[in-house]
Design a protein around this motif. Structure first.
Motif, PDB file in Angstrom:
ATOM      1  N   TYR A 157       0.839  -1.200   0.000  1.00 50.84           N
ATOM      2  CA  TYR A 157       0.000   0.000   0.000  1.00 50.84           C
ATOM      3  C   TYR A 157       0.874   1.250   0.000  1.00 50.84           C
ATOM      4  O   TYR A 157       1.864   1.342   0.725  1.00 50.84           O
ATOM      5  CB  TYR A 157      -0.906  -0.007   1.227  1.00 50.84           C
ATOM      6  CG  TYR A 157      -1.607   1.309   1.483  1.00 50.84           C
ATOM      7  CD1 TYR A 157      -2.798   1.608   0.841  1.00 50.84           C
ATOM      8  CD2 TYR A 157      -1.071   2.252   2.364  1.00 50.84           C
ATOM      9  CE1 TYR A 157      -3.451   2.811   1.066  1.00 50.84           C
ATOM     10  CE2 TYR A 157      -1.710   3.452   2.598  1.00 50.84           C
ATOM     11  CZ  TYR A 157      -2.904   3.730   1.947  1.00 50.84           C
ATOM     12  OH  TYR A 157      -3.541   4.919   2.171  1.00 50.84           O
ATOM     13  N   HIS A 201      -6.207   0.814 -10.047  1.00 54.86           N
ATOM     14  CA  HIS A 201      -6.488  -0.033  -8.894  1.00 54.86           C
ATOM     15  C   HIS A 201      -5.166  -0.323  -8.209  1.00 54.86           C
ATOM     16  O   HIS A 201      -4.266  -0.904  -8.818  1.00 54.86           O
ATOM     17  CB  HIS A 201      -7.162  -1.332  -9.349  1.00 54.86           C
ATOM     18  CG  HIS A 201      -7.537  -2.259  -8.230  1.00 54.86           C
ATOM     19  ND1 HIS A 201      -7.889  -3.574  -8.468  1.00 54.86           N
ATOM     20  CD2 HIS A 201      -7.617  -2.083  -6.876  1.00 54.86           C
ATOM     21  CE1 HIS A 201      -8.172  -4.156  -7.311  1.00 54.86           C
ATOM     22  NE2 HIS A 201      -8.009  -3.272  -6.338  1.00 54.86           N
ATOM     23  N   ASN A 202      -5.039   0.096  -6.971  1.00 52.72           N
ATOM     24  CA  ASN A 202      -3.776  -0.056  -6.237  1.00 52.72           C
ATOM     25  C   ASN A 202      -2.600   0.507  -7.016  1.00 52.72           C
ATOM     26  O   ASN A 202      -1.501  -0.061  -7.031  1.00 52.72           O
ATOM     27  CB  ASN A 202      -3.544  -1.526  -5.869  1.00 52.72           C
ATOM     28  CG  ASN A 202      -4.570  -2.032  -4.864  1.00 52.72           C
ATOM     29  OD1 ASN A 202      -5.072  -1.266  -4.048  1.00 52.72           O
ATOM     30  ND2 ASN A 202      -4.898  -3.311  -4.942  1.00 52.72           N
ATOM     31  N   ASN A 215     -10.489   7.586   3.612  1.00 52.94           N
ATOM     32  CA  ASN A 215      -9.667   8.509   2.826  1.00 52.94           C
ATOM     33  C   ASN A 215     -10.268   8.778   1.447  1.00 52.94           C
ATOM     34  O   ASN A 215      -9.712   8.431   0.403  1.00 52.94           O
ATOM     35  CB  ASN A 215      -8.245   7.947   2.667  1.00 52.94           C
ATOM     36  CG  ASN A 215      -7.272   8.980   2.127  1.00 52.94           C
ATOM     37  OD1 ASN A 215      -7.532  10.193   2.183  1.00 52.94           O
ATOM     38  ND2 ASN A 215      -6.151   8.521   1.590  1.00 52.94           N
ATOM     39  N   TRP A 263      -6.010  -2.807   2.835  1.00 53.36           N
ATOM     40  CA  TRP A 263      -6.573  -1.631   2.173  1.00 53.36           C
ATOM     41  C   TRP A 263      -6.202  -1.601   0.697  1.00 53.36           C
ATOM     42  O   TRP A 263      -5.075  -1.909   0.312  1.00 53.36           O
ATOM     43  CB  TRP A 263      -6.111  -0.346   2.851  1.00 53.36           C
ATOM     44  CG  TRP A 263      -6.825  -0.106   4.134  1.00 53.36           C
ATOM     45  CD1 TRP A 263      -6.332  -0.253   5.399  1.00 53.36           C
ATOM     46  CD2 TRP A 263      -8.201   0.291   4.276  1.00 53.36           C
ATOM     47  NE1 TRP A 263      -7.308   0.039   6.322  1.00 53.36           N
ATOM     48  CE2 TRP A 263      -8.457   0.376   5.670  1.00 53.36           C
ATOM     49  CE3 TRP A 263      -9.217   0.585   3.377  1.00 53.36           C
ATOM     50  CZ2 TRP A 263      -9.702   0.740   6.167  1.00 53.36           C
ATOM     51  CZ3 TRP A 263     -10.461   0.949   3.876  1.00 53.36           C
ATOM     52  CH2 TRP A 263     -10.692   1.027   5.259  1.00 53.36           C
ATOM     53  N   GLN A 264      -7.196  -1.243  -0.111  1.00 55.67           N
ATOM     54  CA  GLN A 264      -7.019  -1.125  -1.553  1.00 55.67           C
ATOM     55  C   GLN A 264      -7.434   0.277  -1.983  1.00 55.67           C
ATOM     56  O   GLN A 264      -8.264   0.920  -1.324  1.00 55.67           O
ATOM     57  CB  GLN A 264      -7.860  -2.172  -2.281  1.00 55.67           C
ATOM     58  CG  GLN A 264      -7.688  -3.568  -1.724  1.00 55.67           C
ATOM     59  CD  GLN A 264      -8.066  -4.647  -2.723  1.00 55.67           C
ATOM     60  OE1 GLN A 264      -7.634  -4.621  -3.882  1.00 55.67           O
ATOM     61  NE2 GLN A 264      -8.863  -5.601  -2.297  1.00 55.67           N
ATOM     62  N   THR A 265      -6.886   0.741  -3.078  1.00 54.26           N
ATOM     63  CA  THR A 265      -7.196   2.088  -3.550  1.00 54.26           C
ATOM     64  C   THR A 265      -7.775   2.060  -4.955  1.00 54.26           C
ATOM     65  O   THR A 265      -7.370   1.252  -5.786  1.00 54.26           O
ATOM     66  CB  THR A 265      -5.940   2.986  -3.561  1.00 54.26           C
ATOM     67  OG1 THR A 265      -4.984   2.460  -4.487  1.00 54.26           O
ATOM     68  CG2 THR A 265      -5.309   3.060  -2.184  1.00 54.26           C
ATOM     69  N   TYR A 266      -8.725   2.946  -5.178  1.00 55.62           N
ATOM     70  CA  TYR A 266      -9.197   3.262  -6.525  1.00 55.62           C
ATOM     71  C   TYR A 266      -8.932   4.752  -6.756  1.00 55.62           C
ATOM     72  O   TYR A 266      -9.281   5.595  -5.911  1.00 55.62           O
ATOM     73  CB  TYR A 266     -10.704   3.044  -6.666  1.00 55.62           C
ATOM     74  CG  TYR A 266     -11.165   1.614  -6.866  1.00 55.62           C
ATOM     75  CD1 TYR A 266     -10.273   0.585  -7.146  1.00 55.62           C
ATOM     76  CD2 TYR A 266     -12.518   1.314  -6.774  1.00 55.62           C
ATOM     77  CE1 TYR A 266     -10.716  -0.710  -7.327  1.00 55.62           C
ATOM     78  CE2 TYR A 266     -12.979   0.021  -6.951  1.00 55.62           C
ATOM     79  CZ  TYR A 266     -12.078  -0.996  -7.226  1.00 55.62           C
ATOM     80  OH  TYR A 266     -12.528  -2.280  -7.401  1.00 55.62           O
ATOM     81  N   ASP A 267      -8.335   5.051  -7.890  1.00 51.27           N
ATOM     82  CA  ASP A 267      -8.240   6.426  -8.371  1.00 51.27           C
ATOM     83  C   ASP A 267      -8.979   6.455  -9.698  1.00 51.27           C
ATOM     84  O   ASP A 267      -8.539   5.841 -10.677  1.00 51.27           O
ATOM     85  CB  ASP A 267      -6.775   6.852  -8.512  1.00 51.27           C
ATOM     86  CG  ASP A 267      -6.126   7.024  -7.146  1.00 51.27           C
ATOM     87  OD1 ASP A 267      -6.392   8.051  -6.512  1.00 51.27           O
ATOM     88  OD2 ASP A 267      -5.374   6.120  -6.722  1.00 51.27           O
ATOM     89  N   GLU A 321     -10.528   4.543  -0.799  1.00 49.05           N
ATOM     90  CA  GLU A 321      -9.852   3.342  -0.323  1.00 49.05           C
ATOM     91  C   GLU A 321     -10.888   2.429   0.314  1.00 49.05           C
ATOM     92  O   GLU A 321     -11.810   2.898   0.991  1.00 49.05           O
ATOM     93  CB  GLU A 321      -8.751   3.716   0.673  1.00 49.05           C
ATOM     94  CG  GLU A 321      -7.725   4.664   0.050  1.00 49.05           C
ATOM     95  CD  GLU A 321      -6.592   5.045   0.980  1.00 49.05           C
ATOM     96  OE1 GLU A 321      -6.513   4.478   2.103  1.00 49.05           O
ATOM     97  OE2 GLU A 321      -5.780   5.913   0.604  1.00 49.05           O
ATOM     98  N   TRP A 322     -10.735   1.126   0.073  1.00 45.15           N
ATOM     99  CA  TRP A 322     -11.730   0.177   0.569  1.00 45.15           C
ATOM    100  C   TRP A 322     -11.064  -1.116   1.025  1.00 45.15           C
ATOM    101  O   TRP A 322      -9.939  -1.427   0.624  1.00 45.15           O
ATOM    102  CB  TRP A 322     -12.792  -0.114  -0.495  1.00 45.15           C
ATOM    103  CG  TRP A 322     -12.269  -0.685  -1.793  1.00 45.15           C
ATOM    104  CD1 TRP A 322     -11.778   0.021  -2.852  1.00 45.15           C
ATOM    105  CD2 TRP A 322     -12.187  -2.066  -2.153  1.00 45.15           C
ATOM    106  NE1 TRP A 322     -11.397  -0.840  -3.854  1.00 45.15           N
ATOM    107  CE2 TRP A 322     -11.637  -2.123  -3.455  1.00 45.15           C
ATOM    108  CE3 TRP A 322     -12.532  -3.260  -1.516  1.00 45.15           C
ATOM    109  CZ2 TRP A 322     -11.425  -3.325  -4.134  1.00 45.15           C
ATOM    110  CZ3 TRP A 322     -12.318  -4.465  -2.183  1.00 45.15           C
ATOM    111  CH2 TRP A 322     -11.776  -4.488  -3.477  1.00 45.15           C
ATOM    112  N   HIS A 347     -10.708   9.706  -5.374  1.00 45.04           N
ATOM    113  CA  HIS A 347      -9.826   8.762  -4.680  1.00 45.04           C
ATOM    114  C   HIS A 347     -10.628   8.143  -3.554  1.00 45.04           C
ATOM    115  O   HIS A 347     -11.243   8.842  -2.746  1.00 45.04           O
ATOM    116  CB  HIS A 347      -8.595   9.469  -4.113  1.00 45.04           C
ATOM    117  CG  HIS A 347      -7.716   8.545  -3.300  1.00 45.04           C
ATOM    118  ND1 HIS A 347      -6.736   7.766  -3.866  1.00 45.04           N
ATOM    119  CD2 HIS A 347      -7.687   8.284  -1.963  1.00 45.04           C
ATOM    120  CE1 HIS A 347      -6.133   7.066  -2.920  1.00 45.04           C
ATOM    121  NE2 HIS A 347      -6.702   7.350  -1.752  1.00 45.04           N
TER     122      HIS A 347
END
Length: 278
Positions: free
Chosen positions: A75, A227-228, A272, A200-204, A136-137, A134
């Motif tokens: 992450y 994705h991440n 976030n 935790w994973q992120t999407y932008d 995070e999930w 942005h």
């Protein structure tokens, strides 16, 4: 997984059937007085009803090749731009409400908030058009269920019409156009960079709203998604609203609408979250 409301789905599918039958053989007698090179609103909307095949595959085909699995690495904190609007900083759900405009019913857990199953869709109080989001999930750990019944939620734009899928896709096979980071029911991500449940994973996401003029579609909705930190969609145009087991046509709607998060009966967590108008 995207599940349209009964009335929303019925309207669009019914519209597709009615308009296709009315316009499939050309202009109706009532349109004879119109210019032959100026299509009616009905013809334009009917022509936007997409074929059931995308890239050679029917919707939700389990024969469609799954995206290759890649390790996204650890992450990484994504710095929030100075002009970003904070939608959740770990302390308050004031920027959110339920779909019926009541107060946000999901619960804050630590520096995140969590879906409360059965409460329904949560949406931003403000409306957005072209936007960078942005978010995070985290899917639940230990994982419960399999396929679409595991860590399922979604991020929706255009008033619930266009979904970027959220799913626990770590060692969890499903149909490719329904896995994590898919443009639901249409385009799988280029690669599967899902982290383990409980991480935790992120999407932008960069969302470009569709444009309409004089009752017709001028340009489709488009998505660029990381994705991440890995690019999985690059300015990908949608063939229409995303839906489950259906292809529905574009329909004229406002450009600026709330961003929504889905209650799919799984306690997915979010943190976030910020947006930038484009």
């Amino acid at each position: 997984m995207h599940t349209l409301s009964r009335s929303f789905a019925t309207f669009f599918v019914g519209c597709a059937v009615v308009l296709s039958s009315a316009c499939g053989a050309g202009r109706s007698a009532s349109d004879d007085s119109a210019s032959s090179d100026t299509p009616s609103t009905a013809e334009v909307i009917a022509s936007a009803v997409p074929d059931s095949i995308i890239d050679g595959w029917p919707q939700h085909s389990r024969e469609r090749p799954a995206p290759p699995v890649e390790d996204a690495g650890p992450y990484v904190v994504v710095a929030r731009p100075a002009d970003a609007v904070v939608l959740f900083d770990g302390t308050s759900l004031d920027a959110w409400e339920m779909a019926d405009s009541s107060a946000a019913a999901w619960k804050i857990v630590g520096d995140a908030f969590e879906v409360v199953p059965g409460t329904g869709t949560m949406r931003t109080r403000a409306s957005y058009g072209d936007v960078e989001l942005h978010i995070e999930w985290m899917s639940p750990n230990p994982p419960v269920g399999s396929d679409q019944d595991r860590g399922n939620s979604g991020v929706f734009f255009g008033g619930g019409r266009y979904e970027v899928q959220i799913l626990d896709s770590f060692d969890n096979p499903t149909y490719p156009d329904g896995q994590a980071a898919a443009l639901y029911g249409q385009y799988p991500p280029r690669v599967n960079v899902s982290r383990k449940p409980g991480e935790w994973q992120t999407y932008d996401i960069v969302y470009t709203a569709p444009r309409f003029a004089d009752g017709k579609l001028v340009s489709p909705a488009k998505f660029t998604v990381k994705h991440n930190g890995v690019l999985v969609h690059d300015n990908q145009a949608l063939v229409g609203p995303t839906a489950n087991r259906a292809r529905v046509p574009y329909s004229v709607h406002e450009m600026r609408l709330p961003i929504q998060l889905q209650d799919h009966s799984h306690p997915v967590r979010f943190r976030n979250i910020w947006v930038r108008a484009l």
